[in-house]
Design a protein around this motif. Structure first.
Motif, mmCIF file in Angstrom:
data_model
loop_
_atom_site.group_PDB
_atom_site.id
_atom_site.type_symbol
_atom_site.label_atom_id
_atom_site.label_comp_id
_atom_site.label_asym_id
_atom_site.label_seq_id
_atom_site.Cartn_x
_atom_site.Cartn_y
_atom_site.Cartn_z
ATOM 1 N N HIS A 164 0.831 -1.202 0.000
ATOM 2 C CA HIS A 164 0.000 0.000 0.000
ATOM 3 C C HIS A 164 0.869 1.257 0.000
ATOM 4 C CE1 HIS A 164 -3.616 2.387 0.795
ATOM 5 N NE2 HIS A 164 -2.912 3.047 1.706
ATOM 6 N N ALA A 165 1.922 1.255 0.822
ATOM 7 C CA ALA A 165 2.834 2.407 0.857
ATOM 8 C C ALA A 165 3.545 2.583 -0.482
ATOM 9 C CB ALA A 165 3.843 2.238 1.988
ATOM 10 N N LEU A 166 3.989 1.477 -1.085
ATOM 11 C CA LEU A 166 4.655 1.555 -2.390
ATOM 12 C C LEU A 166 3.731 2.142 -3.448
ATOM 13 C CD1 LEU A 166 6.538 -1.873 -2.448
ATOM 14 C CD2 LEU A 166 7.623 0.366 -2.754
ATOM 15 N N ALA A 167 2.463 1.781 -3.400
ATOM 16 C CA ALA A 167 1.511 2.283 -4.390
ATOM 17 C C ALA A 167 1.226 3.768 -4.186
ATOM 18 C CB ALA A 167 0.217 1.476 -4.324
ATOM 19 N N ARG A 168 1.042 4.191 -2.944
ATOM 20 C CA ARG A 168 0.810 5.615 -2.680
ATOM 21 C C ARG A 168 2.024 6.445 -3.093
ATOM 22 N NH1 ARG A 168 -1.094 6.821 3.204
ATOM 23 N NH2 ARG A 168 -1.137 8.924 2.294
ATOM 24 N N TYR A 169 3.204 5.946 -2.767
ATOM 25 C CA TYR A 169 4.450 6.600 -3.180
ATOM 26 C C TYR A 169 4.513 6.717 -4.698
ATOM 27 C CZ TYR A 169 9.081 5.412 -5.166
ATOM 28 O OH TYR A 169 10.175 5.267 -5.982
ATOM 29 N N SER A 170 4.188 5.623 -5.403
ATOM 30 C CA SER A 170 4.301 5.600 -6.862
ATOM 31 C C SER A 170 3.367 6.613 -7.508
ATOM 32 C CB SER A 170 3.992 4.192 -7.385
ATOM 33 O OG SER A 170 4.942 3.262 -6.921
ATOM 34 N N ALA A 171 2.149 6.707 -7.008
ATOM 35 C CA ALA A 171 1.196 7.668 -7.562
ATOM 36 C C ALA A 171 1.677 9.101 -7.345
ATOM 37 C CB ALA A 171 -0.175 7.453 -6.934
ATOM 38 N N LEU A 172 2.212 9.384 -6.173
ATOM 39 C CA LEU A 172 2.734 10.722 -5.901
ATOM 40 C C LEU A 172 3.924 11.041 -6.805
ATOM 41 C CD1 LEU A 172 2.479 10.713 -2.008
ATOM 42 C CD2 LEU A 172 1.337 12.345 -3.536
ATOM 43 N N CYS A 173 4.780 10.054 -7.043
ATOM 44 C CA CYS A 173 5.912 10.257 -7.950
ATOM 45 C C CYS A 173 5.433 10.633 -9.344
ATOM 46 C CB CYS A 173 6.762 8.992 -8.026
ATOM 47 S SG CYS A 173 7.774 8.668 -6.583
ATOM 48 N N ASP A 210 -1.182 -5.559 -7.569
ATOM 49 C CA ASP A 210 -2.602 -5.292 -7.310
ATOM 50 C C ASP A 210 -2.778 -3.884 -6.747
ATOM 51 O OD1 ASP A 210 -3.405 -7.746 -8.218
ATOM 52 O OD2 ASP A 210 -3.684 -8.642 -6.227
ATOM 53 N N GLU A 211 -1.917 -3.492 -5.810
ATOM 54 C CA GLU A 211 -2.021 -2.163 -5.206
ATOM 55 C C GLU A 211 -1.677 -1.066 -6.220
ATOM 56 O OE1 GLU A 211 -3.041 -0.845 -2.333
ATOM 57 O OE2 GLU A 211 -3.693 -2.787 -1.551
ATOM 58 N N LEU A 212 -0.665 -1.283 -7.040
ATOM 59 C CA LEU A 212 -0.323 -0.293 -8.068
ATOM 60 C C LEU A 212 -1.508 -0.064 -8.998
ATOM 61 C CD1 LEU A 212 3.319 -1.399 -9.014
ATOM 62 C CD2 LEU A 212 2.656 0.585 -7.632
#
Length: 348
Positions: A164-173, A210-212
C-alpha cells in the motif's frame, strides 16, 4: 479509474525506457549517512559529510562509466552536494547522460502488531519533497520495502502494508514527473531454501501489482527493483547460478505485467561476482523471451572494489575509479548475456 491520464505520461515513459537502456544499469549510491558511515569505517575511513562527498565524487567522475550506467540513485545529502568546481551532482550526472534519481523513503520501522517485521515510512510531506527533488534535477525515485523470511513471516499484514505504501508513493511520484522505482526486497538473510523464496516472492509481487493497479499507477512509467529468487545465505544447500536465473525469471513471468517499464535487480547481500553471474545467466537464456529489460541496480556489488582500493589509500582515486568502471562494465555485459567468468581475471 483505470484510464486515468497522468500529466507527465510521455516524460515518465521516456525516462523509464532510458533507465533500462541496452548495456546499462543503475548505480545505487543512496546509502543513508549511517550506512555510508559503516561502509567507510569498514575500510578505515573516518566518515564525515566531506568524506562522503569525496567518495561519491570519485564514483560520479569515473571515466567511461556513462557507457555502462544509465542512472544513479542519490541520497538527500548527496543530491544537495557539488563537485569541487561547484557543479551540483545532479547537473554533473546529467552532463554525462546519466539520469539523477533520489531515495525518498525514510526507512523501515517496526510494524505495529508484528514487531519482528518492518514497514517503510516516509509518506508524510512526500508530495512537497518530490516537487523539490524534481526541481533539483531528479527524474526518478526509489522506495524500499523489507520483507523478511522467518518463523511465521512474512505475514499478510506486512506484505499488504508495504505494498500500500509503495503504491501511494508511486502515484505521488508520477503526479510530480518522477519515475517510481518500486523495491519490494525479499531479504536473503536466513536459512530458507529457494522454494520458500520463490513462493514468497511471487505472493509479494502479486500484492504489490494489485495495489499499483488500484492506485491508477501507469506501469509503463514504473521500474521494478526486485530481489532474485535465491536461497538464504545460511541455507544448508544453496541453489546454483542457473537455477536462481530460471526461478527468478519464471516468477516474474507469472506475476509482472508486460506493460512494466523495466526490471532491475538488487544484489542484496550477494557477492560481487555472484550477482553478475546470476544477471548474465538470466539474460543468456531469457532476454529474448521476456517483455522487459532485465538489468542491474547494485550498490555494494558495484562499489566494493573501488571502496576497498580508496580505503587503503585515499590518494589512489584513479585506481579506485578503474575498479568501479571494471565492475560496471562486467555487469553491463551481463545485462545483455555477454559476460563470461574468465573476464574476471583481466586487469581493470
Amino acid at each position: 479509474m483505470a484510464n486515468y491520464q497522468w500529466k507527465h505520461a510521455d516524460e515518465l515513459k521516456a525516462t523509464a525506457k532510458a533507465m533500462v537502456a541496452d548495456y546499462k544499469g543503475i548505480l545505487a549510491a543512496d546509502e543513508s549517512n549511517n550506512t555510508a558511515t559503516k561502509r567507510l569505517e569498514e575500510v578505515g575511513i573516518t566518515s564525515s559529510e566531506e568524506a562522503r562527498r569525496q567518495y561519491r565524487k570519485l564514483l560520479f567522475n569515473a571515466p567511461d562509466v556513462d557507457n555502462y550506467i544509465s542512472g544513479v540513485i542519490l541520497y538527500d545529502e548527496t543530491i544537495k552536494q557539488s563537485d569541487d568546481n561547484g557543479t551540483p551532482f545532479p547537473e554533473l550526472l546529467k552532463g554525462r547522460g546519466i539520469i539523477p534519481g533520489i531515495k525518498v523513503d525514510t526507512g523501515a520501522k517496526p510494524l505495529a502488531g508484528s514487531p519482528n517485521e518492518k514497514v517503510t515510512e516516509g509518506l508524510d510531506g512526500l508530495r512537497e519533497r518530490l516537487a523539490e527533488y524534481y526541481n533539483m534535477g531528479a527524474r526518478f525515485s526509489k522506495w524500499r520495502a523489507v520483507i523478511t523470511i522467518g518463523d511465521d513471516m512474512p505475514t499478510q499484514q506486512c506484505m499488504e502494508a508495504n505494498a500500500h505504501a509503495l503504491a501511494r508513493y508511486s502515484a505521488l511520484c508520477q503526479e510530480n514527473g518522477l519515475v517510481p522505482m518500486v523495491e519490494p526486497e525479499v531479504m536473503i538473510n536466513g536459512d530458507h531454501d529457494i522454494d520458500t523464496c520463490e513462493e514468497i516472492t511471487e505472493d509479494n509481487l502479486r500484492i504489490v501489482f494489485d495495489e499499483l493497479f488500484r492506485h491508477n499507477v501507469m506501469l509503463e512509467g514504473v521500474v521494478l527493483k526486485t530481489s532474485m529468487v535465491i536461497s538464504g545465505l545460511d541455507a544448508p544447500k544453496r541453489a546454483g547460478v542457473q537455477e536462481v536465473a530460471d526461478r527468478t525469471v519464471s516468477t516474474l513471468q507469472r506475476v509482472v505485467p508486460p506493460a512494466l517499464g523495466g526490471v532491475v535487480f538488487l544484489s542484496g547481500g550477494q557477492g560481487d561476482v555472484e550477482a553478475t553471474q546470476h544477471l548474465d545467466a538470466m539474460n543468456k537464456k531469457f532476454k529474448d523471451q521476456v517483455p522487459w529489460r532485465l538489468t542491474f541496480s547494485y550498490a555494494r556489488a558495484l562499489q566494493n572494489p573501488a571502496l576497498a582500493t580508496w580505503g587503503s589509500d585515499m590518494s589512489n582515486t584513479e585506481q579506485a575509479q578503474k575498479n568501479f568502471g571494471f565492475r560496471a562494465k562486467l555487469n553491463s555485459l551481463a545485462s545483455m548475456g555477454e559476460y563470461s567468468e574468465d573476464m574476471e581475471s583481466k586487469v581493470a
